[in-house]
Design an enzyme around this catalytic site. Sequence first.
Site, PDB file in Angstrom:
ATOM      1  N   PHE A   1      61.621  45.586  54.223  1.00 15.19           N
ATOM      2  CA  PHE A   1      61.733  45.792  55.674  1.00 15.19           C
ATOM      3  C   PHE A   1      60.540  46.564  56.240  1.00 15.19           C
ATOM      4  O   PHE A   1      60.066  47.528  55.644  1.00 15.19           O
ATOM      5  CB  PHE A   1      63.037  46.516  56.015  1.00 15.19           C
ATOM      6  CG  PHE A   1      64.241  45.612  55.932  1.00 15.19           C
ATOM      7  CD1 PHE A   1      64.507  44.699  56.939  1.00 15.19           C
ATOM      8  CD2 PHE A   1      65.096  45.652  54.838  1.00 15.19           C
ATOM      9  CE1 PHE A   1      65.602  43.849  56.862  1.00 15.19           C
ATOM     10  CE2 PHE A   1      66.193  44.804  54.746  1.00 15.19           C
ATOM     11  CZ  PHE A   1      66.451  43.899  55.761  1.00 15.19           C
TER      12      PHE A   1
ATOM     13  N   ASN B   1      59.781  42.090  56.744  1.00 11.69           N
ATOM     14  CA  ASN B   1      60.981  41.643  57.471  1.00 11.69           C
ATOM     15  C   ASN B   1      61.279  42.697  58.547  1.00 11.69           C
ATOM     16  O   ASN B   1      61.704  43.802  58.226  1.00 11.69           O
ATOM     17  CB  ASN B   1      62.121  41.500  56.460  1.00 11.69           C
ATOM     18  CG  ASN B   1      63.464  41.152  57.101  1.00 11.69           C
ATOM     19  OD1 ASN B   1      63.648  41.257  58.312  1.00 11.69           O
ATOM     20  ND2 ASN B   1      64.409  40.744  56.272  1.00 11.69           N
TER      21      ASN B   1
ATOM     22  N   CYS C   1      69.709  40.884  61.491  1.00 12.08           N
ATOM     23  CA  CYS C   1      68.403  40.245  61.667  1.00 12.08           C
ATOM     24  C   CYS C   1      68.429  39.050  62.611  1.00 12.08           C
ATOM     25  O   CYS C   1      67.373  38.610  63.064  1.00 12.08           O
ATOM     26  CB  CYS C   1      67.887  39.764  60.314  1.00 12.08           C
ATOM     27  SG  CYS C   1      67.550  41.115  59.203  1.00 12.08           S
TER      28      CYS C   1
END
Length: 437
Positions: free
Chosen positions: A273, A391, A220
């Site tokens: 996610f 995310n 990330c």
Amino acid sequence: MKSLSDLVVQNGNGVHVRCRDDGLKDTKAGIEIKIMSDLGTESNGVAAHTNTNDIRCEGYVPYAVKLVEQRPPGILGMGTANPPHTYKMDEFAKILAKPEFNGPPGAEVFVDRICKASGIKKKHTAVTADEVYAGYPNIYNFGEPSLDDRFKLFEKQGMNISIECSERALKDWGGDRSAITHLIVFSSTGMLTPAIDYRLLEALNLSPNVKHYFVSFLGCHGGVIGLRTACEIAEADPKHRVLIVCTELSSVQAQNIDPAFTRLNNIVTLTIFGDGAGAVVVGQPSKTEVPFFEMIRCKSTIIPNTSKSISVMITQHGLDANLEKDVPKNVSSSTGVFMKSLLDEFGLDFASVGWAAHPGGKPILDAIEKVCGLLPDQLENSRSVLENKGNMSSASVFFVLDEFRKKGRVAGRDWTVALGFGPGISIEGVLLRNIYH
Ligand SMILES: CC(C)(COP(=O)(O)OP(=O)(O)OC[C@H]1O[C@@H](n2cnc3c(N)ncnc32)[C@H](O)[C@@H]1OP(=O)(O)O)[C@@H](O)C(=O)NCCC(=O)NCCSC(=O)CC(=O)O
């Protein structure tokens, strides 16, 4: 004192000094200078005496000094894109509980609870669960070999949002695309070769001589690493124009809930996610280019003894992520020290910067806010990206920076820090000076 006045430059926001040696170490008051050796190493110094057309430096003056007027690299253009499908998180649990997806009994209740706790209201995906199930049922059959299916889906869907965000960044920059010299694409959710970088050269009609590569599987913090890399490339030559693209389709790597209901991690990653892509154009601004962030300092670190906190394996059934429950605690306890070391040298403190923190998860943002004593508005852009998009791994930071740009000066702050967290636990930060137009 030796005079460098025969090597005069105007000092605007600062002057970078390029020389054959790193000897200029004077630290007396005056403008900041950056000293670069021909070998590429650099150090910082401060000129002892300056006016607009003279710089004098005390101490050792290296031979063959060359002064080069440079402005700090800036973010000159930015674009983001999401794929077309939207999942509302209050319906997500019901969708995953459909019998064909083979979730164990009780999964719906647990997923629903995780969705509610996640701080995410909706997120985008490149494909719906039904589409995936129709074309690639193995993806939803827990533990079945499906890596090839996942990479096929990535290949099919990844280009669209990569092109879309890149076109937006190029338009936002407004320069001639033939001036792009470097292209680096990051993705942690798919691999292919020739990769997205190669394909983008043609799709975006960039020069075939662009220096390009694809970095996969970083995690990330890939977006902030992209900013740091672009900054370093831009510093090396004022002509460099770097296009950074981060493309993440976490939905093609989603792991279903195991029948024994032991892999709670799968549920957490399946939930938090989302899919998205972001791109930036970076370079030392010419007279006609106006940056909206100047890149002032980059910093990286790792948190010792956290190699198991965030980890991902490539398996026959796709990417298998492990997130330990201590991630929020570990991130928040190290972020303060990291940020202090980034800000101290500029006389800045936590309150004087906007925090463009990676929206890794609600407990992470809550913990950072609490441990670092932040005001609620300092993380609000990270929270709103998490709430509306989830995310998006490496692409997330561009969405957060875009929020900062759209909202303009927040509480009079002139600085923003792009802050990324990734596997191990790694931390990446770039200190940005906000330029408002
Ligand atoms: C999963 C959550 C939404 C749950 O929210 P809360 O913690 O507020 O709720 P809660 O405490 O009631 O927890 C709900 C249940 O989830 C379980 N739970 C929480 N975190 C878990 C984890 N990492 N793995 C497995 N289970 C987990 C708890 O034990 C509990 O179950 P029980 O009650 O049965 O014990 C949140 O913790 C979250 O967002 N966690 C992920 C944060 C994170 O690690 N982000 C980094 C992503 S990686 C990244 O961004 C970088 C990268 O990938 O490179």
